[in-house]
Design a protein around this motif. Structure first.
Motif, PDB file in Angstrom:
ATOM      1  N   GLY A 263       0.815  -1.201   0.000  1.00  0.00           N
ATOM      2  CA  GLY A 263       0.000   0.000   0.000  1.00  0.00           C
ATOM      3  C   GLY A 263       0.850   1.252   0.000  1.00  0.00           C
ATOM      4  O   GLY A 263       2.086   1.195  -0.033  1.00  0.00           O
ATOM      5  N   ILE A 264       0.190   2.394   0.048  1.00  0.00           N
ATOM      6  CA  ILE A 264       0.846   3.693  -0.030  1.00  0.00           C
ATOM      7  C   ILE A 264       0.785   4.401   1.328  1.00  0.00           C
ATOM      8  O   ILE A 264      -0.236   4.350   2.021  1.00  0.00           O
ATOM      9  N   LEU A 265       1.901   5.027   1.705  1.00  0.00           N
ATOM     10  CA  LEU A 265       1.945   5.843   2.913  1.00  0.00           C
ATOM     11  C   LEU A 265       1.897   7.323   2.544  1.00  0.00           C
ATOM     12  O   LEU A 265       2.529   7.767   1.590  1.00  0.00           O
ATOM     13  N   LYS A 266       1.130   8.084   3.334  1.00  0.00           N
ATOM     14  CA  LYS A 266       1.066   9.537   3.185  1.00  0.00           C
ATOM     15  C   LYS A 266       1.292  10.136   4.559  1.00  0.00           C
ATOM     16  O   LYS A 266       0.487   9.942   5.469  1.00  0.00           O
TER      17      LYS A 266
ATOM     18  N   HIS B 291      -2.787   5.175   3.274  1.00  0.00           N
ATOM     19  CA  HIS B 291      -3.687   5.993   2.469  1.00  0.00           C
ATOM     20  C   HIS B 291      -3.973   5.267   1.160  1.00  0.00           C
ATOM     21  O   HIS B 291      -3.090   4.656   0.567  1.00  0.00           O
ATOM     22  N   GLY B 292      -5.231   5.322   0.732  1.00  0.00           N
ATOM     23  CA  GLY B 292      -5.594   4.664  -0.518  1.00  0.00           C
ATOM     24  C   GLY B 292      -5.759   3.164  -0.355  1.00  0.00           C
ATOM     25  O   GLY B 292      -6.006   2.664   0.737  1.00  0.00           O
ATOM     26  N   GLU B 293      -5.613   2.433  -1.450  1.00  0.00           N
ATOM     27  CA  GLU B 293      -5.835   0.987  -1.462  1.00  0.00           C
ATOM     28  C   GLU B 293      -4.683   0.237  -0.787  1.00  0.00           C
ATOM     29  O   GLU B 293      -3.519   0.501  -1.058  1.00  0.00           O
ATOM     30  N   TRP B 294      -5.062  -0.732   0.085  1.00  0.00           N
ATOM     31  CA  TRP B 294      -4.081  -1.592   0.761  1.00  0.00           C
ATOM     32  C   TRP B 294      -4.541  -3.040   0.703  1.00  0.00           C
ATOM     33  O   TRP B 294      -5.737  -3.326   0.727  1.00  0.00           O
ATOM     34  N   THR B 295      -3.556  -3.942   0.645  1.00  0.00           N
ATOM     35  CA  THR B 295      -3.835  -5.376   0.767  1.00  0.00           C
ATOM     36  C   THR B 295      -2.903  -5.970   1.812  1.00  0.00           C
ATOM     37  O   THR B 295      -1.757  -5.540   1.956  1.00  0.00           O
ATOM     38  N   TYR B 296      -3.418  -6.947   2.561  1.00  0.00           N
ATOM     39  CA  TYR B 296      -2.651  -7.659   3.576  1.00  0.00           C
ATOM     40  C   TYR B 296      -2.792  -9.154   3.314  1.00  0.00           C
ATOM     41  O   TYR B 296      -3.902  -9.650   3.128  1.00  0.00           O
ATOM     42  N   ASN B 297      -1.694  -9.872   3.342  1.00  0.00           N
ATOM     43  CA  ASN B 297      -1.710 -11.325   3.177  1.00  0.00           C
ATOM     44  C   ASN B 297      -1.176 -11.976   4.440  1.00  0.00           C
ATOM     45  O   ASN B 297      -0.121 -11.595   4.950  1.00  0.00           O
ATOM     46  N   TYR B 298      -1.918 -12.975   4.931  1.00  0.00           N
ATOM     47  CA  TYR B 298      -1.548 -13.670   6.154  1.00  0.00           C
ATOM     48  C   TYR B 298      -0.951 -15.031   5.834  1.00  0.00           C
ATOM     49  O   TYR B 298      -0.404 -15.239   4.757  1.00  0.00           O
ATOM     50  N   ASP B 299      -1.087 -15.955   6.754  1.00  0.00           N
ATOM     51  CA  ASP B 299      -0.495 -17.274   6.623  1.00  0.00           C
ATOM     52  C   ASP B 299      -0.819 -17.899   5.262  1.00  0.00           C
ATOM     53  O   ASP B 299      -1.972 -18.150   4.942  1.00  0.00           O
ATOM     54  N   GLY B 300       0.210 -18.168   4.471  1.00  0.00           N
ATOM     55  CA  GLY B 300       0.023 -18.668   3.124  1.00  0.00           C
ATOM     56  C   GLY B 300      -0.709 -19.984   3.062  1.00  0.00           C
ATOM     57  O   GLY B 300      -1.400 -20.286   2.087  1.00  0.00           O
ATOM     58  N   LYS B 301      -0.596 -20.803   4.094  1.00  0.00           N
ATOM     59  CA  LYS B 301      -1.259 -22.102   4.124  1.00  0.00           C
ATOM     60  C   LYS B 301      -2.773 -21.947   4.069  1.00  0.00           C
ATOM     61  O   LYS B 301      -3.483 -22.738   3.446  1.00  0.00           O
TER      62      LYS B 301
ATOM     63  N   GLU C 286      -4.253 -19.084   3.004  1.00  0.00           N
ATOM     64  CA  GLU C 286      -4.557 -18.110   1.966  1.00  0.00           C
ATOM     65  C   GLU C 286      -5.469 -16.998   2.489  1.00  0.00           C
ATOM     66  O   GLU C 286      -6.397 -16.566   1.812  1.00  0.00           O
ATOM     67  N   SER C 287      -5.223 -16.559   3.716  1.00  0.00           N
ATOM     68  CA  SER C 287      -6.031 -15.505   4.318  1.00  0.00           C
ATOM     69  C   SER C 287      -5.516 -14.134   3.891  1.00  0.00           C
ATOM     70  O   SER C 287      -4.314 -13.921   3.776  1.00  0.00           O
ATOM     71  N   HIS C 288      -6.454 -13.211   3.658  1.00  0.00           N
ATOM     72  CA  HIS C 288      -6.045 -11.868   3.266  1.00  0.00           C
ATOM     73  C   HIS C 288      -7.193 -10.885   3.514  1.00  0.00           C
ATOM     74  O   HIS C 288      -8.329 -11.279   3.789  1.00  0.00           O
ATOM     75  N   LYS C 289      -6.868  -9.601   3.411  1.00  0.00           N
ATOM     76  CA  LYS C 289      -7.882  -8.554   3.496  1.00  0.00           C
ATOM     77  C   LYS C 289      -7.447  -7.409   2.598  1.00  0.00           C
ATOM     78  O   LYS C 289      -6.247  -7.227   2.324  1.00  0.00           O
ATOM     79  N   ALA C 290      -8.412  -6.624   2.127  1.00  0.00           N
ATOM     80  CA  ALA C 290      -8.098  -5.523   1.216  1.00  0.00           C
ATOM     81  C   ALA C 290      -9.173  -4.457   1.310  1.00  0.00           C
ATOM     82  O   ALA C 290     -10.358  -4.751   1.503  1.00  0.00           O
ATOM     83  N   GLY C 291      -8.737  -3.194   1.201  1.00  0.00           N
ATOM     84  CA  GLY C 291      -9.667  -2.076   1.238  1.00  0.00           C
ATOM     85  C   GLY C 291      -8.918  -0.766   1.210  1.00  0.00           C
ATOM     86  O   GLY C 291      -7.714  -0.717   0.927  1.00  0.00           O
ATOM     87  N   SER C 292      -9.618   0.319   1.552  1.00  0.00           N
ATOM     88  CA  SER C 292      -9.041   1.664   1.445  1.00  0.00           C
ATOM     89  C   SER C 292      -8.900   2.349   2.799  1.00  0.00           C
ATOM     90  O   SER C 292      -9.715   2.144   3.704  1.00  0.00           O
ATOM     91  N   TYR C 293      -7.848   3.148   2.908  1.00  0.00           N
ATOM     92  CA  TYR C 293      -7.610   4.016   4.059  1.00  0.00           C
ATOM     93  C   TYR C 293      -7.763   5.480   3.652  1.00  0.00           C
ATOM     94  O   TYR C 293      -7.537   5.859   2.489  1.00  0.00           O
TER      95      TYR C 293
END
Length: 255
Positions: A36-39, A44-54, A56-63
Motif C-alpha cells: 500500500g501507499i503511505l502519506k 492511504h488509498g488501497e491496501w492489501t494484507y496477506n496472512y499465513d500462506g497455508k 490463503e487468508s487476506h484482506k483488502a480495502g481503502s484508508y
C-alpha cells in the motif's frame, strides 16, 4: 559494470521513497506481506494484507489518513466477509468501527457499541484510564482479580500474552474465557500504555465459528485508533516479542 549496477540499485531505492509504496514480509504465523501507499507515515488509498500462506487468508480495502474507510473484503481460513468501516470521534480519540455496530452513548466509556443485535452481552468497548494505575501491568492484574471474584460471570480460563514493540511500547493482548447463564464467552482484550494513559480495548462475544474473524476485526480496531492526534501504532511499530504470561505468578510478584 559494477558502477552501472550500483546506479540501478540507487534508482530503485529512490523510486520506492518517492511513491511511498510499502511491501513487507513478516513471520509465517502472522502477516506475511503488506502492499500500500503511505502519506505522512499514515496508510492511504488501497491496501492489501496477506496472512499465513497455508490458509490463503487476506484482506483488502481503502484508508483515508490512517483510518479504514468504506468496503473492506476479508478472507479468513477460506471464509469470505465483506464489511463497511466507519469512523467515530470523541474528544481527542478516534476509532474505526463497523457500519452494523450499534453505538451506545455512555458517559463512563469512551466508546461502547453492540456488535450483535440479538445479544446485549456482545459488545466492544474502549476505555481510557488516566493516573489511576501505576502501569499497564497493574491494570491487567486489577482486571484479573475482579474477574476471579465475580459471582455472576465465571472465569474459566485465559490466554494472555505480553507484546513488546520496536517503539518500546509494551502491551498485553489475548482472551479471557467466561461463562454467563450457561453461555460461553470469549473476551478479547488489548491493554496498552501511552505515556500516562492506559487504553483498554475489550470485545465480548459468544464462542462460535466466527471467532477467528472477530479477532481480525478487533485487531483492526486497535491498530487503527488515534489518541491526541497521534496514531496508536504506526506501520513501523513492529512486534518484536510475544510471550505467554501466568497471571497468578504475576499476582504473587506484585503483592
Amino acid at each position: 559494470m559494477k558502477t552501472f549496477r550500483l546506479l540501478i540499485v540507487l534508482l530503485t531505492v529512490l523510486l520506492g521513497m518517492i511513491t511511498g509504496c510499502v511491501k513487507r514480509s513478516g513471520n509465517a504465523k502472522q502477516m506475511q506481506s503488506t502492499n500500500g501507499i503511505l502519506k505522512d507515515n499514515l496508510e492511504h488509498g488501497e491496501w492489501t494484507y496477506n496472512y499465513d500462506g497455508k490458509d490463503e487468508s487476506h484482506k483488502a480495502g481503502s484508508y483515508i489518513d490512517g483510518l479504514k474507510e468504506g468496503i473492506w473484503k476479508y478472507n479468513i481460513n477460506h471464509k469470505e466477509w465483506e464489511v463497511r468501516w466507519k469512523i467515530y470521534e470523541k474528544d481527542n480519540f478516534v476509532i474505526n468501527y463497523l457500519n452494523d455496530w450499534q453505538i451506545i452513548n455512555n458517559e463512563s466509556t469512551d466508546f461502547l457499541a453492540l456488535t450483535r443485535d440479538s445479544s446485549k452481552d456482545a459488545y466492544i468497548t474502549m476505555i481510557i484510564q488516566d493516573d489511576k494505575f501505576e502501569n499497564v501491568e497493574k491494570y491487567l492484574l486489577n482486571v484479573y482479580e475482579l474477574m476471579l471474584v465475580d459471582s455472576i460471570e465465571y472465569l474459566i480460563g485465559y490466554t494472555i500474552k505480553r507484546v513488546d514493540f520496536s517503539s518500546g511500547v509494551k502491551a498485553f493482548s489475548g482472551e479471557f474465557y467466561t461463562v454467563l447463564d450457561s453461555i460461553e464467552f470469549v473476551n478479547l482484550i488489548f491493554y496498552v500504555q501511552r505515556d500516562s494513559l492506559i487504553l483498554d480495548f475489550t470485545q465480548k462475544l459468544e464462542v462460535d465459528g466466527n471467532v477467528d474473524f472477530s479477532k481480525v476485526i478487533f485487531n483492526d480496531v486497535v491498530y487503527s485508533s488515534f489518541i491526541e492526534d497521534s496514531k496508536l501504532f504506526y506501520i513501523d511499530d513492529a512486534v518484536i516479542k510475544k510471550k505467554l504470561i501466568n497471571l497468578d505468578s504475576l499476582l504473587l510478584v506484585n503483592n
